[in-house]
Each structure stands twice: as structure tokens, then as C-alpha cells.
Write an enzyme that holds these catalytic residues in place. Sequence first.
Site, PDB file in Angstrom:
ATOM      1  N   TYR A 127       0.820  -1.209   0.000  1.00 14.93           N
ATOM      2  CA  TYR A 127       0.000   0.000   0.000  1.00 14.93           C
ATOM      3  C   TYR A 127       0.857   1.263   0.000  1.00 14.93           C
ATOM      4  CZ  TYR A 127      -3.991  -3.005   1.277  1.00 14.93           C
ATOM      5  OH  TYR A 127      -4.976  -3.956   1.289  1.00 14.93           O
ATOM      6  N   ASP A 190     -11.862  -3.710   6.673  1.00 12.92           N
ATOM      7  CA  ASP A 190     -10.525  -3.535   6.118  1.00 12.92           C
ATOM      8  C   ASP A 190      -9.961  -2.201   6.595  1.00 12.92           C
ATOM      9  OD1 ASP A 190      -8.193  -3.941   4.487  1.00 12.92           O
ATOM     10  OD2 ASP A 190      -9.429  -5.113   3.112  1.00 12.92           O
ATOM     11  N   ASP A 215      -8.737  -2.717  11.875  1.00  8.65           N
ATOM     12  CA  ASP A 215      -7.529  -3.530  11.739  1.00  8.65           C
ATOM     13  C   ASP A 215      -7.779  -4.843  12.456  1.00  8.65           C
ATOM     14  OD1 ASP A 215      -5.020  -4.775  12.134  1.00  8.65           O
ATOM     15  OD2 ASP A 215      -3.975  -2.862  12.067  1.00  8.65           O
ATOM     16  N   PHE A 216      -7.821  -5.946  11.717  1.00 11.01           N
ATOM     17  CA  PHE A 216      -8.194  -7.213  12.352  1.00 11.01           C
ATOM     18  C   PHE A 216      -7.126  -7.747  13.299  1.00 11.01           C
ATOM     19  CE2 PHE A 216      -7.178  -8.551   7.820  1.00 11.01           C
ATOM     20  CZ  PHE A 216      -5.909  -9.055   8.078  1.00 11.01           C
ATOM     21  N   HIS A 234      -2.186 -16.757   4.361  1.00  7.55           N
ATOM     22  CA  HIS A 234      -0.964 -17.043   3.585  1.00  7.55           C
ATOM     23  C   HIS A 234       0.023 -15.873   3.546  1.00  7.55           C
ATOM     24  CE1 HIS A 234      -2.241 -15.538  -0.729  1.00  7.55           C
ATOM     25  NE2 HIS A 234      -2.455 -14.625   0.199  1.00  7.55           N
ATOM     26  N   ASN A 281       5.610 -16.951  -4.581  1.00 11.24           N
ATOM     27  CA  ASN A 281       5.294 -15.528  -4.544  1.00 11.24           C
ATOM     28  C   ASN A 281       5.175 -15.019  -3.114  1.00 11.24           C
ATOM     29  OD1 ASN A 281       4.628 -13.144  -6.248  1.00 11.24           O
ATOM     30  ND2 ASN A 281       2.831 -13.161  -4.935  1.00 11.24           N
TER      31      ASN A 281
END
Length: 324
Positions: A127, A190, A215-216, A234, A281
Site C-alpha cells: 500500500y 478492512d 484492523d483485524f 498465507h 510468490n
Amino acid sequence: MKVIFSACELGVFDLLLKSQESLSAQHVAQELGTSVDGMERLLDALVGIEILKVEQTRATAALYSSSDVANLYLAKGSDKSLHDMIIYQSQTIYPLWNNMVDAIREGRNQNEKTFGLPSEEIFQAIYRSEEEILKFMGLMNSSWVLDGHDIATAFDLSGFKKIVDLGGCTGALAREMAREYESSSVTVLDLPQVVEAAKKHYREDGDDVEFQAGDFFSGELPAADLYILARIIHDWSEEKSLALLKRIHDVCEPGGGVLLVEAMLFENRRGPVTAQIFSLNMLVQTEGRERPPSEYTDMLKKTGFQNIQFCRTGKSYDAILALR
């Protein structure tokens, strides 16, 4: 990959779809502001990999047109378009993969080497600007264009009347849930900047999905019967993932649960190849990894969940449902 990426960035597939007729390399180059020579080489390569079609006679120049696959998935105008995903892959993932050798040697992500940002602050890198936020949101939105319905129907979730999608980004998966389970309320939680962008760029007419900033990891979790973690675990280390699952378990009422959605490896780790590539990735971009279902099951059990069910969808992403 970069052949397709470049064509998407230049607008080749959008132009061919809009024209609805075959075009010469000169015409495409003129419309898109490129060299004729470079465009002709690119178009020929796209024909070679069967993304475009070509017509040519001795008397006329080659004329290029899109395949059905290109019109459906690569042009912006299609409901099934993966254009935003491809732009993110080209402009963010591809530069990271240039440093894959270092990621493998060091066993950590390459955000610092690629973008000059701390390797431990993975979402600071993702971000890092408003433009990058929108690219990432486009990636996530495209993911559920292909797989959202299969995830929403992997289990019968009609008994969960209040659903919260943690880190639900644009709300694409949440909308699939809302369409499938009309009697349930669905909320996306989110980060504030993501919620603001989602409301600005991804709102739909008659949208039943609510958005809440939070914010979780550190903020209060809204009450829910079912929490969704789709492509979240992940990203993170096992320690952080366990902490998040424990937070969710602690706010769940009996009978409530969590739905994990990830690209899950086979138990012997010999596939699927999509999950194997995704795991590489995760190495180069985050601090997480892809896992087989048994590892997610162990994590859920450690944090108090039970009645764990697994569904392999046959698509890129699979699902695990666990109850408190």
C-alpha cells in the site's frame, strides 16, 4: 507472461475488442502510440501463443483480431476481465520476481531490494501509494471474478446470518456471499484507506454489502456468526496467523465459525502447480506461505476451533470451515 502483460498495459486487447474488426499492425501502433516495428513483433508473438488471430494474403498486410479468450479475460470491458490482475502482476509482482534468487538464498521477501521499503512491513510495501492500493485492489477483485461463486457455495452457509469478511478489500467475495445468502448480512472489515477506496471505486448499484474500517490484528472485531479469512493467512507467519485465529475464536459465539480460503497444496506438496507458484510468490513478497489442508487444520485446532471441514473446489482457491 510478459508478452501478455505488455499487450494489456498498452491497451491492445481493448482496442481490438472495441474495433470489432481486424486491424493492421500499423493501425494498432498509430492508435496506441507505439512503433510499428515493435507492435508488429508483439502482435506476432500473441498470435504464436494463440491469444490473437491473424489473416493475411499476398495482396494485403496482416490483419489481427482477438480470440474469444482475449475478449473475455484480457480486455477491460468484460465482466470476467482479469485486466487489473495482470497489471498488478506486471508492475508489482514481476519486479519482485527479478529478485527471486535472493529470496531463495535469504529466505525472506524482497520488498527492500525491489521497492526500498522494510521487508518486515509487507503491507507498507503493498500500500505504498494510492496508485498501488488501487492496483492491489484490482488484483483481489479479479480473483473473485473467477472463483468467488465456487467459494460462496463450497459449504452451505445459510445458517450464518451475520457474515464479516476480514480484509475483504473491494467486497467482491462479500457480494458473492450476499447474492448466495440473501437472508444474511455481509460486512467487509478492512483498513481505512482500503475502505475509502472501495466505496469510491467499487460500489455497485443496490449494493447490500456494508464496509467498516478497522484492523483485524489490533482493532475490535465486529460481532458475527461467521468470519471469512480469504487469502489472508498465507500472507503471515505462523505466529501471527495463530494470534489472529485466536482473536477470532475468542469473539465467536458457540456455533459461530471461520471460513479460510487459500490456494491449498496437496498433502504431499506435489501440487497443484498454481499453489506451488503462489507459495514462491509469498516468499518473495510477504512473510507467509501456502500450506496443505492439514496444516490449516492444525492451526485451527490449536486456537480452539473444531468440526473442521475441507472442500477442494477444483479452482485456484479451496476452503476450510471450522466452528467454535
